[in-house]
Design a protein around this motif. Sequence first.
Motif, mmCIF file in Angstrom:
data_model
loop_
_atom_site.group_PDB
_atom_site.id
_atom_site.type_symbol
_atom_site.label_atom_id
_atom_site.label_comp_id
_atom_site.label_asym_id
_atom_site.label_seq_id
_atom_site.Cartn_x
_atom_site.Cartn_y
_atom_site.Cartn_z
ATOM 1 N N HIS A 195 0.862 -1.180 0.000
ATOM 2 C CA HIS A 195 0.000 0.000 0.000
ATOM 3 C C HIS A 195 0.898 1.229 0.000
ATOM 4 O O HIS A 195 1.556 1.545 0.999
ATOM 5 C CB HIS A 195 -0.908 -0.035 1.239
ATOM 6 C CG HIS A 195 -1.882 1.093 1.320
ATOM 7 N ND1 HIS A 195 -2.808 1.189 2.339
ATOM 8 C CD2 HIS A 195 -2.090 2.178 0.541
ATOM 9 C CE1 HIS A 195 -3.543 2.270 2.178
ATOM 10 N NE2 HIS A 195 -3.114 2.898 1.089
ATOM 11 N N SER A 225 -0.836 0.914 -5.638
ATOM 12 C CA SER A 225 -2.179 1.078 -5.041
ATOM 13 C C SER A 225 -2.609 2.539 -5.088
ATOM 14 O O SER A 225 -2.799 3.174 -4.051
ATOM 15 C CB SER A 225 -2.185 0.568 -3.598
ATOM 16 O OG SER A 225 -1.198 1.236 -2.824
ATOM 17 N N GLU A 251 -6.062 1.414 -4.745
ATOM 18 C CA GLU A 251 -6.752 1.668 -3.483
ATOM 19 C C GLU A 251 -8.134 2.207 -3.824
ATOM 20 O O GLU A 251 -8.276 3.356 -4.252
ATOM 21 C CB GLU A 251 -6.000 2.651 -2.585
ATOM 22 C CG GLU A 251 -6.716 2.792 -1.243
ATOM 23 C CD GLU A 251 -5.994 3.679 -0.241
ATOM 24 O OE1 GLU A 251 -6.431 3.721 0.927
ATOM 25 O OE2 GLU A 251 -5.002 4.341 -0.613
ATOM 26 N N VAL A 260 -7.650 -2.072 -0.464
ATOM 27 C CA VAL A 260 -6.564 -2.310 -1.407
ATOM 28 C C VAL A 260 -6.917 -3.531 -2.250
ATOM 29 O O VAL A 260 -7.153 -4.618 -1.724
ATOM 30 C CB VAL A 260 -5.235 -2.539 -0.667
ATOM 31 C CG1 VAL A 260 -4.140 -2.957 -1.648
ATOM 32 C CG2 VAL A 260 -4.812 -1.274 0.086
#
Length: 509
Positions: A195, A225, A251, A260
Amino acid sequence: MCDDDHGNSTSRRALIVTGATAALTLGSVTFASGAATPASGAQETRTVRGTLPTGSPDYVYVPVEVPSGVRELKVAYTYDRPSVPAGTQGNALDIGVFDQHGTGLGGRGFRGWSGGARTEFFIRVDDATPGYLPGPVREGTWHIALGPYTVSPQGLSYELTITLTYGEPGVAPTPVYPPERAKGRGRAWYRGDCHMHSWYSDGRRTPAEIAALARAAGLDFINSSEHNTQSSHAHWASEAGDDLLIMLGEEVTTRNGHVVALGTEPGTFVDWRYRARDNRFGRFAREIRRAGGLVVPAHPHATCIGCAWKFGFGEADAVEVWNGPYTPDDEVALASWDATLVASVRENREWLPAMGNSDAHRDPDAIGLPQTVVLAEDLTREAIQDGIRAGRSYVAESRNLTLSFTASGGRAEHAGIGERLKVDADTPVTVRLEATGAPRCTVRFVTDQGVLFTSDPLSVSGAGAVEWHTTASYAAYVRAELRHETAAGPVPGALAAFTNPIFLGEAKR
């Protein structure tokens, strides 16, 4: 209310409500209406002004009638930021665009999103602003998507400037994506951060800068992401290598929490335009899995507007319990996740693994703080996902911290992180943790009853081993936490690492 400036004339435009309170569509902005296409290089500009009231829909669409022969679409926008009383939200307006395929949920017409990170964007067949997808600007009704994230009591006044440039479209580049395999070590522990954000959403780093930082942090894999866009996917291939697996994702940033999409197929877009009350998340969670990805709710107890997770965990493959530098939000997330483990034991159902990621955006955010360390069969997308999904992982604050966590008992039975030690209820069980890189950290063993063992601090060398004895009747599972020293008495220190659980005893039938 909106106005539309065409040269020196101003006309009032109607508001059309679509999708109940979820979205609002305004009247159309038009360009050249004559039979002749303007000369190559010619430009036309329209300016749209309007005001959105408090309580506006999540998304407001401005239709733009794009004629034939357009080479480039460019949009710039501004909005006012009046002073507001303490404790009241000011104005924040996101932006994106959908092409002639429309704004239908699922994103067939999606061409880009920059949220509030940019004040303008362009799209051509050969190039586009980061966050947007290059491609032809075809004739038809396009829609500029405005997202009034927060609106002040005075309302939100905005201005859009839309410019079309005519001419031959140019040549579309052929996208190249990173490979799904790196040079691994066979079955081994691999470190990753899944992430993070580059300049393709609201980050400030290039993919090259992120890849360099990932290597410096000792990572074996990362996952792209960006917020609500897959536009970065074609820009990572040159940063991958034998030593770094780069997976692709998104994301998905809704108004009721972020998730995610971890390791989806290249080019996968996942829509975000729904709330929990719309009962649509399951559809898009299934889309993530059909695209080969994992569904991982992010920072579930974050306090920013729209960040806290409201969709439940029935569709999740794992959950991000630790996000960036350890904070009270993460402490709450850790405790809430532990409660899901208790429920899984009580209800004899599958349990939800935990992971940790940096959510790094810009300096001084550290890539790999924290990092998820996964036991995988090899350094491939599928193998890493299998390890995360099975919970064969622990989370550490840096590459310096390494641990081993096992349980043994009975006739030489043993189990590791994410596994089950199948022993009778009263069979003695030995739980052992070995750690390096954790100076003066305290080890805690947490069970379905809570913390049942706390060690003395490890030595200043950071290396040590801790054992604890129990039975399956006393502890349905055991997980480990390593915490830094604290001067606040019974308040636990910040995490240095934690593991997914080891389950003890036979599973209920």
